[in-house]
Design an enzyme around this catalytic site. Structure first.
Site, PDB file in Angstrom:
ATOM      1  N   LYS A  53       0.836  -1.204   0.000  1.00  0.00           N
ATOM      2  CA  LYS A  53       0.000   0.000   0.000  1.00  0.00           C
ATOM      3  C   LYS A  53       0.869   1.250   0.000  1.00  0.00           C
ATOM      4  O   LYS A  53       0.606   2.222  -0.713  1.00  0.00           O
ATOM      5  CB  LYS A  53      -0.937  -0.014   1.221  1.00  0.00           C
ATOM      6  CG  LYS A  53      -2.021  -1.069   1.098  1.00  0.00           C
ATOM      7  CD  LYS A  53      -2.701  -1.428   2.405  1.00  0.00           C
ATOM      8  CE  LYS A  53      -3.631  -2.624   2.186  1.00  0.00           C
ATOM      9  NZ  LYS A  53      -4.190  -3.185   3.405  1.00  0.00           N
ATOM     10  N   GLN A  97      -4.680  -2.076   9.671  1.00  0.00           N
ATOM     11  CA  GLN A  97      -4.458  -3.372   9.025  1.00  0.00           C
ATOM     12  C   GLN A  97      -4.980  -4.508   9.904  1.00  0.00           C
ATOM     13  O   GLN A  97      -4.622  -4.608  11.077  1.00  0.00           O
ATOM     14  CB  GLN A  97      -2.954  -3.553   8.729  1.00  0.00           C
ATOM     15  CG  GLN A  97      -2.627  -4.814   7.958  1.00  0.00           C
ATOM     16  CD  GLN A  97      -3.208  -4.828   6.544  1.00  0.00           C
ATOM     17  OE1 GLN A  97      -3.127  -3.848   5.811  1.00  0.00           O
ATOM     18  NE2 GLN A  97      -3.794  -5.949   6.154  1.00  0.00           N
ATOM     19  N   ASP A 120     -11.193   1.805   3.859  1.00  0.00           N
ATOM     20  CA  ASP A 120     -11.283   0.350   3.705  1.00  0.00           C
ATOM     21  C   ASP A 120     -12.741  -0.084   3.577  1.00  0.00           C
ATOM     22  O   ASP A 120     -13.019  -1.227   3.210  1.00  0.00           O
ATOM     23  CB  ASP A 120     -10.684  -0.336   4.952  1.00  0.00           C
ATOM     24  CG  ASP A 120      -9.529  -1.249   4.598  1.00  0.00           C
ATOM     25  OD1 ASP A 120      -9.298  -1.479   3.398  1.00  0.00           O
ATOM     26  OD2 ASP A 120      -8.872  -1.737   5.530  1.00  0.00           O
TER      27      ASP A 120
END
Ligand code: NAP
Length: 286
Positions: A53, A97, A120
């Protein structure tokens, strides 16, 4: 013989468009979009995902910050950090994450992220909006799958049967919802489904999100189906492969995504796209 749809190529073109947007902002001396990625602990897969990312942000010139905290970070410390970034008007996207260490409550952490920075698409507010078919931040992998379908002319699925294999919160359930929104008649299958191949072989669009190397054989697939393989697995020879027996199924499908170079790169491109979308909303609000 199927056309192989390389998500990597679609992702490259999306990133190229975004890079041009970043170049324009930089040349105009304007603030750039900023993505904050928070990683707790040293899970090797998570480390590799966050580096991917970071690299993608650098490639297009988007601002990014990787916060790497130790495994024993207290839940309260993480919540306080998220709150700081929620309030920071220079930050457009916050991504924590997953998976989190066991002592942390994933639901509580995801709920703490400002839904307007939830790039997300995992915050229950955004999931609720998605369920109602409203514009919102979509989870990146299902969003990437829909983008692939759009690029091959399958964004209106009226009269089509779509079958999803897998019912996880990050792929199976949300992609079923997005396919429904695109007018498909959707069936979701999972590990407790009986005679699964009878169901999958009815699918005009088949989405595999299981995590089992080459589970989906050619006799599971209808001739001419569009097959999207989300799985990322290692086979008995430690080779990267999907959930679909690619070599056999490509002889039968009309379109098929490979692994690697399929849905994986699309997921990252959609994260960047969501961050860019968040930035544009934030700039309008200023
Ligand atoms: P997950 O949470 O483990 O869910 C797997 C799903 O598959 C579950 O719903 C499970 O059913 C179902 N399943 C397991 N064995 C099955 C079988 N034999 N027949 C039918 N269904 C079966 O996995 P996930 O997070 O959705 O990820 C799925 C795969 O996609 C993994 O390989 C993952 O690495 C990959 N992935 C890739 C990306 C990307 O960007 N390319 C992103 C996310 C995930 P139950 O619910 O009954 O257990």
């Amino acid at each position: 013989m199927a056309e192989v749809v390389y998500g990597s190529e679609i992702a490259a073109s999306i990133k190229n468009d975004l890079k041009q947007q970043m170049d324009c902002l930089r040349n105009a001396g304007k603030r750039l979009p900023r993505l904050v990625v928070i990683l707790i602990g040293a899970n090797p897969a998570s480390l590799s995902y966050v580096r991917g990312k970071e690299k993608a942000c650098q490639m297009i010139g988007m601002e990014n910050e990787l916060i790497h905290l130790p495994e024993d970070t207290k839940e309260q410390e993480l919540l306080a950090l998220i709150e700081t970034y929620n309030k920071n008007t220079d930050v457009d996207g916050i991504l924590v994450q997953l998976p989190l260490p066991e002592h942390m409550d994933e639901h509580k952490i995801l709920l703490a992220i400002d839904p307007g920075k939830d790039v997300d698409g995992f915050h229950p507010y955004n999931i609720g909006r998605m369920m109602m078919g409203e514009a919102t931040f979509l989870p990146c992998t299902p969003m990437g799958i829909m983008e692939v379908l759009k690029r091959i002319g399958y964004d209106d699925l009226s009269g089509k049967q779509a079958v999803v294999i897998g019912r996880s919160n990050i792929v199976g359930k949300p992609i079923a919802q997005l396919l429904l929104k695109a007018n498909a008649t959707v069936t979701v299958t999972h590990s407790k489904t009986k005679d699964i191949e009878k169901i999958t072989s009815q699918a005009d669009v088949l989405i595999a999100a299981v995590g089992k190397p080459r589970l989906i054989r050619s006799d599971w697939v209808k001739a001419g189906a569009v097959v999207i393989d989300v799985g990322v697995n290692r086979d008995e020879n430690n080779h990267l492969c999907g959930d679909v027996d690619f070599e056999a199924v490509k002889e039968k499908a009309s379109f098929i995504t490979p692994v690697p170079k399929g849905i994986g790169p699309m997921t990252i491109a959609m994260l960047l796209q969501n961050t860019w979308n968040a930035y544009q909303i934030h700039e309008r609000e200023v």
